[in-house]
Design an enzyme around this catalytic site. Structure first.
Site, PDB file in Angstrom:
ATOM      1  N   LYS A   1      43.225  43.306  47.688  1.00 22.72           N
ATOM      2  CA  LYS A   1      41.837  43.049  47.283  1.00 22.72           C
ATOM      3  C   LYS A   1      41.796  41.745  46.484  1.00 22.72           C
ATOM      4  CE  LYS A   1      37.785  44.917  44.899  1.00 22.72           C
ATOM      5  NZ  LYS A   1      37.138  46.074  44.254  1.00 22.72           N
TER       6      LYS A   1
ATOM      7  N   GLU B   1      44.901  44.202  43.458  1.00 21.66           N
ATOM      8  CA  GLU B   1      43.761  43.311  43.194  1.00 21.66           C
ATOM      9  C   GLU B   1      44.112  42.204  42.203  1.00 21.66           C
ATOM     10  OE1 GLU B   1      39.143  43.406  41.528  1.00 21.66           O
ATOM     11  OE2 GLU B   1      40.233  45.281  41.777  1.00 21.66           O
TER      12      GLU B   1
END
Length: 341
Positions: free
Chosen positions: A222, A177
Site C-alpha cells: 500500500k 504501507e
C-alpha cells in the site's frame, strides 16, 4: 481447513474491487465528525460504519476488503449483528489496523518511527479469532530537501518487515504501507523529489522484507503515489501515472499479487484519476487498486450528517464514490461520469 495467505490476498485483489479504509483512530474520526457537528461516541462511530458496511450496492461489487480500527472489529450493529459478519456477508474480507501510530524518532529531528511491535503476536491471535484475515501497518516517511534520513527509512522498513512476518505466522495477510508524505515541511517539493524518495524507500522496504523471510505472494503493498508536495505546482495526471509506474516497476517484485494505493491527501477526483491513468496506460505485472479512506467516505459523511433519516443518502453517496473507484481500478473512469452522477 487453514486459509492460504495467497488465496486471501488474491480475494482482496479481485479485479475492479478495492479496499475501504475504515480504520480511523478515535481522535481522527472525532475530527471528521466535527465537520458535520456530530459528537464522536461509541454508538455514533458504530452507526456511521454500519451505514457504509450495509450499502450493498457499493460493498458487493466494489469493495473486496475493509480495514477496521480495533474498536470496530469487536462491535455489533444496532440489531446485534457483529459488524465483521456484515462485512463478510457483503463478500469482503475483514482486516485490522495493528500499528500504534507514528511517534517522534529519538535522534532524528522531524522524523517518526511507527510503534506497536511489542505484544503484536498476541494481539494478532486475538484479531484472527475475531475474524480479521489481513492487517495494516503504516510507516511514515518525511520528505524535504534533506529528509528522509537513511536511518529513519531503514528503521521504518525494518518495523514493516517484522510486522509482516508476524502477520504471516498468524495466518494474516500483511498490508505493507510505506507512505511518503505529500505534506512535509515545507511541502513544496517537486514531483521529481517525490519520485526519488519513493524509489529509495521501496528498495529498502523490499530488502527488509526479504531479510525477514516474508512471503511476497502472501502480502499486499500500500504505497503512496508519486505526487508533488502539497504546496507545489500540481503535476499532470499523466506525469503522476508515468512516474509512479516507473518507480513500482523498478522496485516491486512481480511476485507481489497486488498494489492498493493510499490517497494520501489527494482530492477525491485526483486519487481516482491517477489510479485510472495507471491501470489504463501501462502493462503491469500486478493488480493495481485503491485503499482509500477519506477519498471514499467524504461525500457519504457529508450526506449522512449523523441523522438516521439520511442513511439512504449517505449510502447513495458512498455507492457513487465506490463505483468511480471501481471504474478507476479497471482503467475506465472518466471525469464526465462524475458530472453525470
Amino acid at each position: 481447513m487453514t486459509e492460504k495467505l495467497e488465496d486471501i490476498a488474491g480475494a482482496m485483489m479481485s479485479k475492479g474491487q478495492g479496499l475501504l479504509a475504515a480504520d480511523e483512530s478515535t481522535s481522527t474520526i472525532e475530527k471528521r465528525f466535527d465537520t458535520i457537528g456530530l459528537a464522536s461516541t461509541e454508538d455514533s462511530r458504530r452507526d456511521y460504519r454500519e451505514m457504509l458496511f450495509r450499502a450493498d450496492d457499493a460493498m458487493k461489487p466494489c469493495i473486496s476488503g475493509v480495514i477496521l480500527y480495533e474498536e470496530t472489529l469487536f462491535q455489533k450493529a444496532a440489531d446485534g449483528t457483529p459488524l465483521v459478519e456484515i462485512i463478510r456477508k457483503a463478500g469482503a474480507v475483514p482486516g485490522i489496523k495493528v500499528d500504534l501510530g507514528a511517534k517522534p524518532m529519538a535522534g532524528f529531528a522531524g522524523e517518526t518511527i511507527t510503534e506497536g511491535l511489542d505484544g503484536l503476536a498476541g494481539r494478532l491471535a486475538r484479531y484472527y479469532e475475531a475474524g480479521a484475515r489481513f492487517a495494516k501497518w503504516r510507516g511514515v516517511i518525511a520528505i524535504s530537501d534533506i529528509l528522509p534520513s537513511s536511518g529513519s527509512v531503514r528503521a521504518n522498513a525494518h518495523a514493516l518487515a517484522r510486522y509482516a512476518a508476524l502477520c504471516q505466522a498468524a495466518g494474516i495477510v500483511p498490508i505493507v504501507e510505506p507512505e511518503v508524505l505529500m505534506d512535509g515541511t515545507p511541502g513544496d517539493h517537486a514531483i521529481a523529489r517525490s519520485e526519488e524518495v519513493t524509489e529509495a524507500t521501496l528498495r529498502i522496504v523490499f530488502e527488509e522484507l526479504a531479510a525477514q523471510r516474508v512471503s511476497l505472494e502472501g502480502m499486499i503493498l500500500k504505497p503512496s503515489m508519486v505526487i508533488d508536495g502539497k504546496n507545489a505546482r500540481k503535476a499532470s495526471v499523466e506525469d503522476v501515472a508515468e512516474r509512479t509506474v516507473k518507480v513500482l516497476k523498478r522496485t516491486v517484485p512481480s511476485a507481489v499479487p497486488g498494489i492498493a494505493f493510499l490517497s494520501g491527501g489527494q482530492s477525491t477526483e485526483e486519487a481516482t484519476a491517477h489510479l485510472s491513468a495507471m491501470v489504463s496506460g501501462f502493462a503491469l505485472p500486478w493488480t493495481l487498486t485503491f485503499s482509500y479512506g477519506r477519498a471514499l467516505q467524504a461525500e457519504a459523511l457529508k450526506a449522512w450528517q449523523g441523522k438516521a433519516e439520511n442513511v439512504a443518502a449517505g449510502q447513495r453517496a458512498f455507492t457513487h464514490r465506490a463505483r468511480m473507484c471501481s471504474l478507476a481500478a479497471l482503467g475506465g473512469w472518466r471525469r464526465e461520469l462524475e458530472k453525470a452522477a
